[in-house]
Design a protein around this motif. Structure first.
Motif, mmCIF file in Angstrom:
data_model
loop_
_atom_site.group_PDB
_atom_site.id
_atom_site.type_symbol
_atom_site.label_atom_id
_atom_site.label_comp_id
_atom_site.label_asym_id
_atom_site.label_seq_id
_atom_site.Cartn_x
_atom_site.Cartn_y
_atom_site.Cartn_z
ATOM 1 N N UNK A 79 -43.673 27.153 -26.314
ATOM 2 C CA UNK A 79 -44.059 28.499 -26.576
ATOM 3 C C UNK A 79 -43.526 29.253 -28.162
ATOM 4 N N UNK A 80 -44.173 29.795 -28.632
ATOM 5 C CA UNK A 80 -43.340 30.795 -29.715
ATOM 6 C C UNK A 80 -43.589 32.233 -29.551
ATOM 7 N N UNK A 81 -42.424 32.853 -29.787
ATOM 8 C CA UNK A 81 -42.767 34.436 -29.708
ATOM 9 C C UNK A 81 -42.361 35.104 -30.982
ATOM 10 N N UNK A 82 -43.271 36.277 -31.213
ATOM 11 C CA UNK A 82 -42.723 37.095 -32.304
ATOM 12 C C UNK A 82 -42.544 38.479 -32.054
ATOM 13 N N UNK A 83 -41.360 38.839 -32.103
ATOM 14 C CA UNK A 83 -40.683 40.065 -31.760
ATOM 15 C C UNK A 83 -40.915 41.240 -32.933
ATOM 16 N N UNK A 84 -41.719 41.949 -32.852
ATOM 17 C CA UNK A 84 -41.737 42.914 -33.936
ATOM 18 C C UNK A 84 -41.119 44.128 -33.855
ATOM 19 N N UNK A 85 -40.488 44.834 -34.614
ATOM 20 C CA UNK A 85 -39.864 46.043 -34.243
ATOM 21 C C UNK A 85 -39.516 46.707 -35.672
ATOM 22 N N UNK A 86 -39.998 47.821 -35.778
ATOM 23 C CA UNK A 86 -39.753 48.612 -37.067
ATOM 24 C C UNK A 86 -40.259 48.092 -38.552
ATOM 25 N N UNK A 87 -41.244 47.184 -38.171
ATOM 26 C CA UNK A 87 -42.017 46.560 -39.249
ATOM 27 C C UNK A 87 -41.358 45.044 -39.451
ATOM 28 N N UNK A 88 -40.187 44.668 -38.855
ATOM 29 C CA UNK A 88 -39.566 43.390 -39.122
ATOM 30 C C UNK A 88 -40.080 42.515 -37.769
ATOM 31 N N UNK A 89 -40.381 41.395 -38.164
ATOM 32 C CA UNK A 89 -40.783 40.391 -36.926
ATOM 33 C C UNK A 89 -39.691 39.103 -37.050
ATOM 34 N N UNK A 90 -39.276 39.097 -35.848
ATOM 35 C CA UNK A 90 -38.571 37.671 -35.348
ATOM 36 C C UNK A 90 -39.130 36.573 -34.759
ATOM 37 N N UNK A 91 -39.177 35.575 -35.259
ATOM 38 C CA UNK A 91 -39.639 34.291 -34.370
ATOM 39 C C UNK A 91 -38.845 33.820 -33.562
ATOM 40 N N UNK A 92 -39.146 33.543 -32.390
ATOM 41 C CA UNK A 92 -38.599 32.734 -31.249
ATOM 42 C C UNK A 92 -39.211 31.492 -30.869
ATOM 43 N N UNK A 93 -38.556 30.570 -31.073
ATOM 44 C CA UNK A 93 -39.239 29.369 -30.823
ATOM 45 C C UNK A 93 -38.670 28.754 -29.500
ATOM 46 N N UNK A 94 -39.376 28.280 -28.615
ATOM 47 C CA UNK A 94 -38.740 27.769 -27.276
ATOM 48 C C UNK A 94 -38.374 28.839 -26.273
ATOM 49 N N UNK A 95 -37.897 28.561 -25.265
ATOM 50 C CA UNK A 95 -37.583 29.236 -24.168
ATOM 51 C C UNK A 95 -36.223 29.972 -24.249
ATOM 52 N N UNK A 96 -36.167 31.232 -24.217
ATOM 53 C CA UNK A 96 -34.905 31.848 -24.073
ATOM 54 C C UNK A 96 -34.665 32.579 -23.062
ATOM 55 N N UNK A 97 -33.499 32.337 -22.438
ATOM 56 C CA UNK A 97 -33.061 32.917 -21.181
ATOM 57 C C UNK A 97 -33.133 34.371 -20.935
ATOM 58 N N UNK A 98 -33.596 34.975 -20.041
ATOM 59 C CA UNK A 98 -34.091 36.466 -19.752
ATOM 60 C C UNK A 98 -32.825 37.161 -19.979
#
Lengths: 190, 224
Positions: free
Chosen positions: B192-211
């Protein structure tokens, strides 16, 4: 090549190696500590505040966590301590202070990074390396190759630092021996 | 007296008309149930399907885009350990807008079909149920390729029939392809790949992160 020029070359290589390694570590620390959002190496990217640091730490924590090697408290400890440790180590390498010990610690640290990367690569974990802060840099053969070259460089710097220290000590010990011998020959009772 | 009679007659006529209309309705409904082949397939668009795969409100301060493959074990892990609590804690409270994207990997033989089923369910507003079923029973359908019974088990027979029909629709296929192209444009090649967008900035997260770690990150973002 004379022993003197060989020694000069070795010293030059050692300086180059430690400066390169020091810059790599400072750059890695900057990547993890800098505020998320502003473009790198701009004035805003150096304005490290409490809230920006908390966000940078959590971003790095997510990348450490994705390796699945540490419990949550361990992840948080690494995320909080490692960037500052890397910065300190980078400055030590750059300045050449306590180079043998800085080199040894660098070797150990890079070995740990390399083990983690190889472990996740072999285990098929598809994760971000996180080596130079947040960014889409998946763990790959290339990251393994890069860290292996850092390990080789750290090994070279450490060996060089030990040789250099021995070489510096040698003339002084020889001089001390000569001094003792001189003192003995000057003593008429001997 | 005559006017009263007229009123009663009008009432009786009105009642009779209502009964006739109701009768037609019942008979038409019965006809649909009698002939399952004639189930009305709703006309859908790619935009409708995409809207069906979102959770929360669009104006939330944080947007999370997930690119997942239904046959990928890490994606199942992400769904069970991260996305489900995330929906309960952050999406429900309006802090996070979650957008799901399909990214079936070529190495998984049934991932694309599973994505078609999920998008078909999204078209009729049943995406959460089907997504959950597909991830929970991943091992079962990934071994046999029998996705339809897994999907049907969480839907009413009529909805299951609609999903089955829609799954073959070119619009649904186009919706999956659109997601894949979007992901490829972002440089994604892993799930899985996640993109977290906040205030116009996007951070990619590759893999599973713990909650707990993700929660800390989201809280830090919300404090900004």
């Amino acid at each position: 090549m004379t022993p003197a020029s060989r020694s000069r070359l070795r010293r030059c290589l050692l300086i180059l190696g430690r400066v390169a390694l020091g810059l790599v570590f400072i750059f890695a620390a900057y990547g993890k500590l800098r505020p998320i959002g502003p473009a790198p190496f701009t004035a805003a990217s150096f304005e490290i505040t409490g809230s920006s640091l908390s966000l940078s730490t959590m971003t790095f924590a997510m990348e450490v966590d994705s390796y699945h090697m540490l419990p949550t408290w361990g992840v948080m400890f690494v995320a909080r301590v490692l960037p500052w440790f890397e910065l300190g180590l980078g400055l030590l390498l750059l300045s050449g202070i306590a180079l043998r010990w800085a080199g040894l610690i660098t070797m150990g640290l890079v070995a740990v990074f390399l083990t983690a990367i190889v472990h996740s690569y072999i285990g098929g974990l598809q994760i971000n390396c996180g080596c130079f802060g947040p960014g889409a840099e998946p763990v790959s053969k290339l990251t393994i190759l890069r860290d292996s070259s850092f390990f080789a460089l750290a090994t070279g710097v450490t060996i060089g630092a030990f040789f250099d220290t021995r070489a510096k000590r040698k003339p002084s010990s020889e001089a001390a021996t000569a001094q003792v011998e001189g003192a003995v020959s000057a003593d008429p009772g001997a | 007296m005559v006017s009263q009679l007229n009123r009663s007659l009008k009432r009786a006529l009105g009642l009779a008309t209502a009964l006739v209309i109701a009768g037609f309705g019942v008979s038409a409904n019965a006809r649909i149930h009698r002939d399952p082949g004639q189930t009305a397939i709703p006309q859908v668009t790619v935009q409708q399907i995409e809207a069906g795969k979102t959770f929360g409100i669009k104006t939330a301060p944080i947007r999370i885009d997930t690119y997942t493959d239904f046959e990928c074990p890490h994606c199942q892990d992400l769904y069970e350990t991260v996305l489900e609590p995330l929906i309960n804690d952050y999406v429900s409270s309006g802090k996070v807008y979650l957008v799901d994207h399909d990214f079936p990997l070529p190495m998984h033989p049934y991932a694309k079909i599973a994505a078609y089923y999920a998008d078909a369910a999204a078209a009729i507003g049943r995406f959460p149920q089907v997504q959950q079923a597909l991830f929970i029973h991943q091992a079962q359908w990934a071994a046999t390729g029998k996705i339809e019974p897994i999907v049907a088990a969480v839907l009413s027979p009529a909805k299951a029939k609609e999903v089955e029909e829609l799954e073959k629709s070119p619009v649904v296929h186009a919706a999956v392809q659109h997601d894949v192209e979007q992901g490829q444009a972002l440089g994604i090649d892993e799930t899985p790949t996640m993109y977290i967008t906040h205030g116009g900035h996007r951070t990619p997260i590759i893999g599973v992160v713990s909650y707990p770690i993700l929660r800390g990150y989201l809280d830090a973002l919300l404090r900004q």
